[in-house]
Design an enzyme around this catalytic site. Structure first.
Site, PDB file in Angstrom:
ATOM      1  N   HIS A   7      -0.672  -2.445  -6.734  1.00 39.17           N
ATOM      2  CA  HIS A   7      -1.448  -1.267  -7.141  1.00 39.17           C
ATOM      3  C   HIS A   7      -2.748  -1.679  -7.837  1.00 39.17           C
ATOM      4  CE1 HIS A   7      -0.817   3.276  -7.996  1.00 39.17           C
ATOM      5  NE2 HIS A   7      -2.111   3.006  -7.897  1.00 39.17           N
ATOM      6  N   ARG A  13      -1.441   6.811  -2.149  1.00 42.76           N
ATOM      7  CA  ARG A  13      -0.250   6.983  -2.976  1.00 42.76           C
ATOM      8  C   ARG A  13       0.982   6.604  -2.150  1.00 42.76           C
ATOM      9  NH1 ARG A  13      -2.948   6.617  -6.725  1.00 42.76           N
ATOM     10  NH2 ARG A  13      -3.180   7.991  -8.532  1.00 42.76           N
TER      11      ARG A  13
END
Length: 294
Positions: free
Chosen positions: A257, A209
């Site tokens: 991502h 993250r």
């Protein structure tokens, strides 16, 4: 929707567009639900996340703390994450990041080869996905260590845990691969002090993250030459702002991502099995412990 309906033929499966009686909804399968959705579902019994990360769901003010959240344990993501990390580690081992910079500068220079056994890789996060990453790296012949909040043993992997263990592992990692979730304990974990613990010439891979990593501290260490390279898939702000220095930094490789994307069939199969377990009065897998954040 066709996959869900095929996997759950005895259960009505609705979308927001076809929802007419929200008071009858017991289960929600979602990734980015609209604001206020859960407040209008008084019979809600469980929420299933279409991913491994659940930090955004945990922050929802409309989702009661009494409603359990279930995350995907894999959903096809572990293999993809292992591939993504292996790509970065192999690039480091074979000096591909240096050769890219040499290409841009018009430099023809061969570097001495380095064997996998000479590269130390530290994996931050030893859950289902992190363990799969570590095992893949062991199979490739790298020296692998793993860090987790509590002790975790895995064949061929040196285990570290806690604050003291983190510092020791960082100091012995030529490549640091982060696959941790976002929790109150992990946010800001890789700050300037901890990043500086990495050996000179090390590489950072972040596919966990974005809020785990201090991007300014990373840039400073790349600028100084203490860190050699970074491969980043997640960021504090996404999409990454156009004015971020990370876009153009010669020692940084960016991806949007995509390190591990949920595969529909695997995700549907896992969620359907969990729903059937709940319907049968059994415990479902992947329940999130709110106090831990995963």
């Amino acid at each position: 929707m066709p996959l869900l309906r095929a996997a759950l033929p005895a259960m009505p499966v609705l979308t927001l567009d076809t929802l007419q009686q929200p008071e009858q909804i017991r289960y929600v399968i979602t990734w980015g639900p609209p604001p206020g959705l859960f407040a209008g579902l008084p019979a809600l019994q469980a929420v299933f996340a279409l991913g491994a990360g659940v930090d955004k769901l945990l922050l929802r003010p409309d989702l009661p703390a009494t409603v359990p959240i279930y995350r995907l344990l894999d959903g096809g993501m572990a293999q993809q994450m292992a591939e993504y990390v292996r790509l970065g580690v192999l690039s480091y081992q074979r000096h591909m990041d240096i050769y890219r910079r040499q290409q841009a500068a018009g430099v023809w220079k061969m570097l001495p080869p380095r064997l996998p056994a000479e590269v130390r890789v530290g994996v931050l996060g030893m859950g289902e996905i992190g363990s799969a990453v570590a095992q893949a790296l062991v199979a490739d012949g790298y020296q692998v260590s793993g860090w987790s909040r509590t002790p975790r043993q895995l064949a061929g992997v040196a285990s570290y845990h806690g604050e003291a263990g983190l510092g020791e592992m960082l100091a012995n990692s030529d490549v640091l691969a982060c696959v941790l979730p976002s929790t109150p304990q992990t946010q800001g974990l890789l700050d300037a002090e901890r990043l500086a613990c990495l050996p000179a010439g090390a590489m950072v891979i972040n596919a966990g993250r974005g809020d785990l990593l201090d991007e300014n501290a990373l840039l400073a260490l790349l600028d100084s030459g203490h860190l050699r390279a970074a491969q980043l898939d997640v960021f504090a702000m996404e999409p990454l702002p156009a004015n971020s220095r990370l876009w153009q930094h010669p020692s940084v490789t960016l991806t949007p991502h995509i390190a591990a994307i949920t595969l529909r069939q695997q995700a549907v199969s896992q969620i359907a099995a969990n729903l059937q377990r709940l319907q049968a009065g059994l415990a479902a897998e992947g329940r999130v412990l709110r106090e831990r954040g995963y």
